[in-house]
Structures are given as structure tokens and as C-alpha cells.
Write an enzyme that holds these catalytic residues in place. Structure first.
Site, short mmCIF file in Angstrom:
data_model
loop_
_atom_site.label_atom_id
_atom_site.label_comp_id
_atom_site.label_asym_id
_atom_site.label_seq_id
_atom_site.Cartn_x
_atom_site.Cartn_y
_atom_site.Cartn_z
N MET A 26 0.85 -1.19 0.00
CA MET A 26 0.00 0.00 0.00
C MET A 26 0.89 1.25 0.00
O MET A 26 0.44 2.34 0.39
CB MET A 26 -0.92 0.00 1.21
CG MET A 26 -1.90 -1.18 1.18
SD MET A 26 -3.46 -0.86 2.00
CE MET A 26 -2.91 -0.63 3.66
N LEU A 29 6.66 3.05 1.53
CA LEU A 29 7.62 1.93 1.57
C LEU A 29 8.69 2.12 2.65
O LEU A 29 9.22 3.20 2.84
CB LEU A 29 8.28 1.75 0.20
CG LEU A 29 7.32 1.47 -0.96
CD1 LEU A 29 8.09 1.27 -2.26
CD2 LEU A 29 6.44 0.26 -0.68
N HIS A 33 9.08 -3.62 3.46
CA HIS A 33 8.73 -3.80 2.04
C HIS A 33 9.99 -4.12 1.23
O HIS A 33 9.98 -4.98 0.35
CB HIS A 33 8.11 -2.53 1.46
CG HIS A 33 6.82 -2.12 2.09
ND1 HIS A 33 6.68 -0.93 2.76
CD2 HIS A 33 5.61 -2.74 2.16
CE1 HIS A 33 5.43 -0.82 3.20
NE2 HIS A 33 4.76 -1.90 2.85
N GLN A 57 -10.60 -2.09 2.44
CA GLN A 57 -10.14 -2.79 3.64
C GLN A 57 -10.05 -1.87 4.86
O GLN A 57 -9.67 -2.31 5.94
CB GLN A 57 -8.80 -3.48 3.40
CG GLN A 57 -7.60 -2.56 3.29
CD GLN A 57 -6.36 -3.32 2.86
OE1 GLN A 57 -6.27 -3.83 1.75
NE2 GLN A 57 -5.39 -3.42 3.76
N ASP A 146 2.00 -9.29 9.05
CA ASP A 146 0.54 -9.37 8.95
C ASP A 146 0.16 -10.85 8.84
O ASP A 146 -0.28 -11.33 7.80
CB ASP A 146 0.05 -8.58 7.74
CG ASP A 146 0.49 -7.14 7.82
OD1 ASP A 146 -0.18 -6.37 8.51
OD2 ASP A 146 1.53 -6.78 7.23
N GLN A 149 -3.43 -11.99 7.92
CA GLN A 149 -3.66 -11.71 6.49
C GLN A 149 -2.99 -12.79 5.63
O GLN A 149 -3.59 -13.33 4.70
CB GLN A 149 -3.09 -10.34 6.19
CG GLN A 149 -2.93 -10.00 4.73
CD GLN A 149 -2.43 -8.58 4.55
OE1 GLN A 149 -3.15 -7.65 4.84
NE2 GLN A 149 -1.22 -8.40 4.07
N LEU A 180 8.74 -2.59 11.51
CA LEU A 180 8.53 -1.53 10.53
C LEU A 180 7.07 -1.55 10.07
O LEU A 180 6.51 -2.62 9.83
CB LEU A 180 9.42 -1.77 9.30
CG LEU A 180 10.84 -1.17 9.26
CD1 LEU A 180 10.76 0.34 9.25
CD2 LEU A 180 11.72 -1.66 10.35
N SER A 181 6.48 -0.39 9.97
CA SER A 181 5.11 -0.27 9.49
C SER A 181 4.94 1.13 8.90
O SER A 181 5.52 2.09 9.43
CB SER A 181 4.13 -0.46 10.66
OG SER A 181 2.87 0.06 10.32
N ARG A 183 2.50 2.94 9.16
CA ARG A 183 1.84 3.78 10.17
C ARG A 183 2.81 4.36 11.19
O ARG A 183 2.47 5.30 11.91
CB ARG A 183 0.76 2.98 10.89
CG ARG A 183 -0.43 2.64 10.02
CD ARG A 183 -1.44 1.86 10.82
NE ARG A 183 -2.50 1.29 10.00
CZ ARG A 183 -3.61 1.94 9.66
NH1 ARG A 183 -3.81 3.16 10.07
NH2 ARG A 183 -4.53 1.35 8.92
P1 AMP Z 1 1.38 -3.04 3.48
O1 AMP Z 1 1.98 -2.03 2.57
O2 AMP Z 1 1.41 -2.62 4.91
O3 AMP Z 1 0.04 -3.55 3.01
O4 AMP Z 1 2.35 -4.30 3.43
C1 AMP Z 1 2.71 -4.92 2.24
C2 AMP Z 1 3.46 -6.19 2.52
O5 AMP Z 1 4.62 -5.89 3.30
C3 AMP Z 1 2.65 -7.20 3.35
O6 AMP Z 1 2.90 -8.51 2.88
C4 AMP Z 1 3.20 -7.00 4.74
O7 AMP Z 1 3.06 -8.14 5.56
C5 AMP Z 1 4.65 -6.70 4.45
N1 AMP Z 1 5.27 -6.00 5.58
C6 AMP Z 1 4.81 -4.90 6.20
N2 AMP Z 1 5.62 -4.57 7.22
C7 AMP Z 1 6.61 -5.48 7.26
C8 AMP Z 1 7.76 -5.71 8.09
N3 AMP Z 1 8.04 -4.91 9.09
N4 AMP Z 1 8.54 -6.77 7.80
C9 AMP Z 1 8.26 -7.59 6.76
N5 AMP Z 1 7.21 -7.45 5.96
C10 AMP Z 1 6.39 -6.41 6.19
#
Ligand code: AMP
Length: 271
Positions: A26, A29, A33, A57, A146, A149, A180-181, A183
Site C-alpha cells: 500500500m 515503503l 517492504h 479494507q 501481517d 492476512q 517496521l510499518s 503507520r
Molecule cells: P502493506 O503495505 O502494509 O500492506 O504491506 C505490504 C506487505 O509488506 C505485506 O505482505 C506486509 O506483511 C509486508 N510487511 C509490512 N511490514 C513489514 C515488516 N516490518 N517486515 C516484513 N514485511 C512487512
């Protein structure tokens, strides 16, 4: 890097390739990611990253609107990584057709985040099903961050006999333990410290309850987490990460799943 906003042009391009390694995101990055993309780039297929903040979602419009976006920075990162294709579809491109496969939603979608974010996993599976149909990737790279998910996408792929193979990628954390997120960009220094302390608390807790499950006293743990600065805890539960059976006694193979708030920022993790 070739950028596509329209599925038909994308499909024309990727039909010339031997197969696609797909990394859905989403945007916003970060190193999490990037680890997925680097992993994808290790195989012989071309890497396609998607950036799409999927409105279906989000259970709250405000949350969708305030979700961090950083397209310019994202583009720079993807170019540097020498990603082959970037797909940034419009809403209409994704939702303007009827997919052949119906979404399969495993009953586990009602637990954890599914309980607190009504319609969230319906939205996730809906968009993933559409992406899979458009791209038909050989591999799809998903993060354990996640986990619920990941599990639900796996069940959908199995049930619908979709040929894409999931590559499960470990959670990338900052040195302070915080996963890492996207958010996280909404957290200030003090709030990051809180998230870090909560991570270490849960990390140590897991070690202790592996030895003695009687130490899993939920009321006490929730009180401790509030003392550390969590404002609200949606859930804190232990699940076996293979079969997603709830862990109620001594066990080796489980993760602590948590969703909690620091002020109005909701964070999830599994440790
Ligand atoms: P998102 O952009 O948050 O929807 O995440 C996209 C993909 O990146 C999903 O498969 C997440 O599980 C993965 N992801 C998000 N944060 C992390 C992280 N800290 N470590 C590994 N993968 C991640």
C-alpha cells in the site's frame, strides 16, 4: 522501471515474460517492504510491485484518508532497487470488473483483527483476488508482520486452487525492536519509545510463558501494557502459527498476537 496504471497495458507487457514475482503493497515503503522486494529479486522472474491503498479494507473513511502516502519517495526507492514493473492502479482499474474466482474467507477471519475491524479481511481478500487474476504471478511475497492476512490469503489460494505460490517473509524490525510499518511515520519519538518498550515486554513475556504458561495472566499483562503507554488494547492472544489453534497451555510453537493503540494510532504485531 516501467510504470503502469492500467491493467490491460500491464497484462500485455507481462505476457511477454516467463513469469512474475509479485510484491503487493500500500506504499509508504519502508525496510520491511524492501526486504520483500530484495527477496523477490533473487529469483529468475521479473519483479512487479504494486502500490494501491485499498479503500475497501479500511473500516473507517478517516483512517483511509489519513493513511500515510509517499509516492515520490516510493518511486525513488523502487528505481534504486531496479524493480522491473510498478503497478499503481486506479480504483476503477481494480474494481471495474467481475473476478472469475469468488473470494474464500476462512473462519479465522472473524478472529483477532477481523473482530475489531469489521469488513477488513473481506476487503483484503477482495483486492488480493483481483490482483491475482490480473497478474497471475508465479510467486507472491507476503510478510509475517501481517500473519493473519498471510494465513487467510494462503487459505484462499489453496481453496480456489490458484497456482501462485506464497513466499513467506520474516518481520523486519528497527534496532529498538519495533516492527517496521507505514503507520509508524505517525509516531513521535516518545511514542516510538513506548512501542519499543512494549515489544521488549512481550518478547520477554513469551520466553517466560514458554517455560511456565501459568504466568500468562491476561489482566496483569494488560495492566502492565497500559502502564507502559498503550492506550487501548484490542486483543492480546496466543496462537499456534501453523494451524492457528489458540494456545491455552504449555506450548513451544506459538506467537503472541497483539493490536493496541498509542493515542489514536493502531499498531499490530506478533512476537
Ligand atoms: P502493506 O503495505 O502494509 O500492506 O504491506 C505490504 C506487505 O509488506 C505485506 O505482505 C506486509 O506483511 C509486508 N510487511 C509490512 N511490514 C513489514 C515488516 N516490518 N517486515 C516484513 N514485511 C512487512
Amino acid at each position: 522501471m516501467k510504470i503502469f496504471k492500467d491493467k490491460h497495458t500491464l497484462q500485455k507487457e507481462i505476457s511477454k515474460t516467463k513469469g512474475i514475482s509479485f510484491v503487493p503493497t500500500m506504499g509508504g515503503l519502508h525496510k520491511g517492504h524492501i526486504s520483500l522486494i530484495k527477496r523477490s529479486k533473487k529469483n529468475k522472474f521479473k519483479t512487479l510491485v504494486s502500490i494501491f491503498v485499498n479503500p475497501t479494507q479500511f473500516n473507517k473513511k478517516k483512517d483511509f484518508r489519513s493513511y500515510p502516502r509517499s509516492t515520490k519517495k516510493d518511486l525513488k526507492k523502487l528505481k534504486k532497487l531496479k524493480v522491473n514493473y510498478l503497478y499503481m492502479p486506479t480504483f476503477k482499474d481494480i474494481y471495474g470488473f467481475k473476478p472469475k474466482e469468488k473470494v474464500f474467507l476462512d473462519k479465522f477471519s472473524k478472529k483477532l483483527c477481523g473482530k475489531f475491524r469489521k469488513g477488513h479481511f473481506e476487503g483484503v481478500l477482495n483486492v488480493v483476488n483481483r490482483f491475482l487474476e490480473i497478474i497471475k504471478p508465479r510467486y507472491i511475497f507476503l510478510g509475517k508482520k501481517d500473519y493473519q492476512q498471510l494465513y487467510l490469503i494462503k487459505k484462499h489460494i489453496e481453496k480456489r486452487k490458484i497456482k501462485s505460490k506464497i513466499i513467506v517473509c520474516k518481520t523486519i524490525r528497527e534496532n529498538n525492536g519495533v516492527a517496521l510499518s507505514t503507520r509508524n511515520s505517525n509516531l513521535n519519538d516518545n511514542q516510538i519509545k513506548i512501542a519499543s518498550n512494549i515489544y521488549y515486554y512481550l518478547y520477554k513475556l513469551k520466553k517466560r510463558i514458554k517455560k511456565n504458561y501459568n504466568l500468562f495472566n491476561l489482566n496483569r499483562i494488560k495492566r502492565d501494557l497500559r502502564d507502559l503507554g498503550a492506550n487501548k488494547i484490542d486483543y492480546l492472544e496466543n496462537y499456534n502459527t501453523k494451524n492457528f489453534k489458540k494456545v491455552k497451555r504449555q506450548s513451544k510453537k506459538f506467537n503472541i498476537f497483539i493490536a493496541y493503540y498509542i493515542k489514536n494510532i493502531r499498531l499490530i504485531d506478533n512476537i
